[in-house]
Scaffold this motif. Structure first.
Motif, PDB file in Angstrom:
ATOM      1  N   VAL A 460     -17.797   5.805 -21.650  1.00 11.00           N
ATOM      2  CA  VAL A 460     -16.207   5.674 -21.002  1.00 11.00           C
ATOM      3  C   VAL A 460     -15.910   7.121 -20.557  1.00 11.00           C
ATOM      4  O   VAL A 460     -15.797   8.107 -21.384  1.00 11.00           O
ATOM      5  CB  VAL A 460     -15.360   5.051 -21.548  1.00 11.00           C
ATOM      6  CG1 VAL A 460     -13.828   5.166 -20.976  1.00 11.00           C
ATOM      7  CG2 VAL A 460     -15.539   3.573 -22.190  1.00 11.00           C
ATOM      8  N   TYR A 462     -13.478   9.943 -18.987  1.00 16.56           N
ATOM      9  CA  TYR A 462     -11.765   9.922 -18.821  1.00 16.56           C
ATOM     10  C   TYR A 462     -11.605  11.365 -17.986  1.00 16.56           C
ATOM     11  O   TYR A 462     -12.370  12.386 -18.204  1.00 16.56           O
ATOM     12  CB  TYR A 462     -11.146  10.124 -20.249  1.00 16.56           C
ATOM     13  CG  TYR A 462     -11.170   9.111 -21.111  1.00 16.56           C
ATOM     14  CD1 TYR A 462     -10.473   8.100 -20.784  1.00 16.56           C
ATOM     15  CD2 TYR A 462     -12.458   8.891 -22.172  1.00 16.56           C
ATOM     16  CE1 TYR A 462     -10.396   7.040 -21.762  1.00 16.56           C
ATOM     17  CE2 TYR A 462     -12.231   7.919 -22.705  1.00 16.56           C
ATOM     18  CZ  TYR A 462     -11.321   6.750 -22.706  1.00 16.56           C
ATOM     19  OH  TYR A 462     -11.493   5.732 -23.385  1.00 16.56           O
ATOM     20  N   THR A 468      -6.159   5.996 -12.701  1.00 25.06           N
ATOM     21  CA  THR A 468      -7.364   5.730 -12.626  1.00 25.06           C
ATOM     22  C   THR A 468      -8.373   6.570 -13.664  1.00 25.06           C
ATOM     23  O   THR A 468      -9.468   6.247 -13.797  1.00 25.06           O
ATOM     24  CB  THR A 468      -7.978   6.119 -11.295  1.00 25.06           C
ATOM     25  OG1 THR A 468      -7.798   7.345 -10.890  1.00 25.06           O
ATOM     26  CG2 THR A 468      -7.271   5.067 -10.229  1.00 25.06           C
ATOM     27  N   GLY A 470      -7.797   6.956 -16.707  1.00 21.91           N
ATOM     28  CA  GLY A 470      -7.649   6.261 -18.004  1.00 21.91           C
ATOM     29  C   GLY A 470      -6.883   7.034 -19.166  1.00 21.91           C
ATOM     30  O   GLY A 470      -7.071   6.665 -20.375  1.00 21.91           O
ATOM     31  N   ARG A 482      -5.296   6.029 -25.716  1.00 18.73           N
ATOM     32  CA  ARG A 482      -6.743   6.832 -25.608  1.00 18.73           C
ATOM     33  C   ARG A 482      -6.724   8.023 -25.256  1.00 18.73           C
ATOM     34  O   ARG A 482      -7.462   8.711 -26.132  1.00 18.73           O
ATOM     35  CB  ARG A 482      -7.566   6.008 -24.394  1.00 18.73           C
ATOM     36  CG  ARG A 482      -7.864   4.507 -24.725  1.00 18.73           C
ATOM     37  CD  ARG A 482      -8.746   3.902 -23.629  1.00 18.73           C
ATOM     38  NE  ARG A 482      -9.079   2.805 -23.716  1.00 18.73           N
ATOM     39  CZ  ARG A 482      -9.956   2.016 -23.286  1.00 18.73           C
ATOM     40  NH1 ARG A 482     -10.538   2.420 -22.299  1.00 18.73           N
ATOM     41  NH2 ARG A 482     -10.226   0.743 -23.704  1.00 18.73           N
ATOM     42  N   ASN A 509     -11.840   4.855 -27.242  1.00 12.28           N
ATOM     43  CA  ASN A 509     -11.882   3.618 -26.613  1.00 12.28           C
ATOM     44  C   ASN A 509     -11.543   2.331 -27.499  1.00 12.28           C
ATOM     45  O   ASN A 509     -11.162   1.310 -26.759  1.00 12.28           O
ATOM     46  CB  ASN A 509     -13.495   3.346 -26.455  1.00 12.28           C
ATOM     47  CG  ASN A 509     -14.119   4.234 -25.722  1.00 12.28           C
ATOM     48  OD1 ASN A 509     -13.667   5.138 -24.848  1.00 12.28           O
ATOM     49  ND2 ASN A 509     -15.588   4.244 -25.510  1.00 12.28           N
ATOM     50  N   GLY A 513      -5.047   1.661 -23.248  1.00 16.48           N
ATOM     51  CA  GLY A 513      -5.317   2.423 -22.130  1.00 16.48           C
ATOM     52  C   GLY A 513      -4.390   1.866 -21.053  1.00 16.48           C
ATOM     53  O   GLY A 513      -3.307   1.279 -21.324  1.00 16.48           O
ATOM     54  N   VAL A 514      -4.815   1.886 -19.660  1.00 13.01           N
ATOM     55  CA  VAL A 514      -4.054   1.769 -18.528  1.00 13.01           C
ATOM     56  C   VAL A 514      -4.164   0.109 -18.444  1.00 13.01           C
ATOM     57  O   VAL A 514      -5.205  -0.344 -18.608  1.00 13.01           O
ATOM     58  CB  VAL A 514      -4.495   2.356 -17.369  1.00 13.01           C
ATOM     59  CG1 VAL A 514      -3.850   1.770 -15.959  1.00 13.01           C
ATOM     60  CG2 VAL A 514      -4.508   3.788 -17.304  1.00 13.01           C
ATOM     61  N   LYS A 515      -2.882  -0.521 -18.168  1.00 13.36           N
ATOM     62  CA  LYS A 515      -2.723  -1.932 -18.099  1.00 13.36           C
ATOM     63  C   LYS A 515      -2.536  -2.207 -16.563  1.00 13.36           C
ATOM     64  O   LYS A 515      -1.292  -1.805 -15.985  1.00 13.36           O
ATOM     65  CB  LYS A 515      -1.480  -2.349 -18.914  1.00 13.36           C
ATOM     66  CG  LYS A 515      -1.823  -2.276 -20.516  1.00 13.36           C
ATOM     67  CD  LYS A 515      -0.653  -3.022 -21.074  1.00 13.36           C
ATOM     68  CE  LYS A 515      -0.896  -2.923 -22.693  1.00 13.36           C
ATOM     69  NZ  LYS A 515       0.298  -3.384 -23.367  1.00 13.36           N
TER      70      LYS A 515
END
Length: 517
Positions: A460, A462, A468, A470, A482, A509, A513-515
């Motif tokens: 993932v 970042y 965007t 994250g 995160r 992870n 995180g972003v919803k």
């Protein structure tokens, strides 16, 4: 003129580890030990970043993902004790009926919804949720909390008596978050930490000494009779007296150094000689300052020509007075600069026709100016309607109406922020070395996060991009769960390197995180 959709109010700050060493401390085959440290009583001191603040508020689920809580969980594997936090009474945050703060304080930012309550999926612009409760006092004599992060605290606030006194709220001399859990009205954050006789501590303080100046565009505000006025904040260099500071002034580096040293001396006097301290990332490289470009204005040829004619007249007047021009030649393109107010300029409003008086201290922005995130809801909007302007409208935010001074951190103001941050960081590294503490170079990690490659964790990626990327929450300053996990890993690595412990990393992870709507 079409509306420019830029993400609205979203900060401090985020740092991470590279993917090469993500799982080097697996607990499957290794016995976790404390090394030369004693984690039996861990206390964390700091500001909002320590408290677990995010989305513009402090709320319970965010606190559960504070980086000190994550550290304490790993420390427990090596003999660490219980870790307590002054949890908010709800998962919304904010206070209602708070004296001295207009009845509102730090309201949580949430996904924007339409009039039916449905999340508007086309927009990532957050709005403030209503506060859910009045200020609750959960501290008092005999009560203590391991996480002593106080949102809004500057370095010297940690040693300021009365900072947790409810009677000082009406005069803005106290902090409601510390009022909640202070042991007495006269105590200090440091005194309450010392009273716990910690065996290990973390200290991350100093960001707010420049952050409030930065997020307010180098201004101080005052509201009287419902009218808010703005004055210039200052760089309090060589001024060691915080009593003379206004709320958004940059703290004198000498004062910050003394405040942090006082905290370290106080903890040392109680036997807390081992701990970890972090420096301050440049606040000007977080999403709050990097999301809105300086040149987001689209113009048709006719509009550009009309504006150029008006601005050429003012440039001509400036030239005749021996002043440099302030307005650029606009083009038929999508990348014209926004119009801003710059209080450092000579005010020529009295020499201009009344309809042009608003340009007395205006100029076009350059790539060296930082446009603040809240400006995204104003650029390209008719202020009288709050909507994209009609074809005949002459009032357009950032195009014909300059962005207010508090929405822009100019090149000169940004330089002051960087100079202060560099001075703070030099002092913090020196104190870390002289006191024999583990050191986290948060500034270097922020630069890594801002790189094109970002930071990888188990596949993932970042970055420091707003939403965007994250890592950052909707306020554009504070991380998400995160992001705080990535911060926790930097602290864990520093602790292991300094004290020969082998505390395992946490998995970013696995946290929130972003919803996306």
């Amino acid at each position: 003129m079409k509306k420019i959709f830029l993400s609205s109010i979203a900060a401090s700050l985020l740092f991470t580890v590279s993917c090469q060493n993500d799982f080097e401390n697996s607990t499957e085959d290794v016995v976790v030990t404390s090394g030369e440290a004693d984690f039996s009583k861990y206390v964390a001191l700091g500001n909002s970043l320590t408290a677990g603040y995010r989305d513009g508020a402090l709320y319970s689920s965010g606190q559960a993902e504070s980086y000190p809580s994550m550290l304490a969980g790993q420390m427990k594997l090596a003999g660490g004790g219980e870790f307590s936090q002054p949890l908010m009474p709800n998962d919304v945050g904010g206070f209602i009926g708070l004296p001295g703060f207009g009845g509102r304080y730090n309201l949580q930012l949430v996904d924007k919804k339409d009039h039916t309550g449905t999340v508007v999926s086309q927009s990532l612009s957050p709005v403030q949720a209503p506060a859910a409760a009045t200020l609750d006092v959960i501290g008092g004599a005999g009560k203590s909390f391991s996480n002593m992060g106080v949102p809004g605290a500057k370095s010297f606030h940690l040693i300021t008596p009365g900072y947790g006194n409810v009677a000082n709220l009406p005069i803005a001399a106290a902090n409601p978050y510390f009022v909640r859990f202070a042991t007495s009205p006269s105590t200090t954050v440091l005194a309450d930490a010392m009273a716990q006789s910690p065996t290990f501590f973390s200290l991350w303080i100093g960001a707010n000494d420049v952050l409030s100046y930065s997020t307010n565009g180098g201004t101080n505000s005052q509201t009287v009779g419902g009218v808010t006025t703005y004055t210039q904040a200052t760089d309090q260099k060589d001024n060691p007296n915080p009593a003379t500071y206004r709320s958004n002034d940059i703290s004198d580096p000498g004062l910050v150094t003394v405040a942090i040293k006082t905290v370290l001396d106080g903890l040392k006097s109680k036997g807390a000689t081992k701990g970890v301290i972090a420096n301050i990332p440049y606040v000007t490289s977080i999403p709050y300052f990097t999301t809105v470009p300086y040149n987001p204005v689209p113009l048709a040829a006719a509009s550009a020509a009309t504006l150029n004619g008006n601005f050429a007249m003012i440039n001509g007047a400036l030239a005749s007075a021996g002043q440099p021009k302030r307005f650029m030649t606009l083009t038929a393109s999508a990348n014209n600069p926004v119009l801003i107010v710059d209080k450092s300029l000579l005010d020529i409003s009295t020499f201009l026709p009344p309809q042009y008086a608003m340009y007395g201290q205006a100029r076009h922005a350059t790539a060296e100016d930082l446009i603040l995130l809240p400006a995204s809801s104003i650029i390209g909007i008719d202020p009288t309607t709050g909507l994209p302007p009609a074809p005949t409208s002459q009032m357009i935010g950032g195009v014909t109406i300059p962005l207010a001074d508090q929405l822009v951190l100019t090149k000169t103001e940004a330089a002051k922020v960087q100079a202060a941050t560099e001075a703070y960081n030099t002092a913090i590294k020196g104190l870390a070395d002289s006191y024999g503490l583990a050191f986290v170079d948060a500034n270097a990690k922020m630069k890594e996060l801002n790189s094109a490659s970002g930071i990888q964790w188990d596949g993932v990626k970042y970055t420091a991009k707003f939403v965007t990327g994250g890592a950052f929450s909707l306020d554009g300053v504070h991380p998400l769960g995160r992001g705080y996990a990535i911060i926790a890993n930097e602290f864990l690595k520093a602790i292991n390197n300094k004290y020969r412990s082998n505390l395992p990393m946490v998995s970013p992870n696995s946290y929130s995180g972003v919803k996306f709507p």
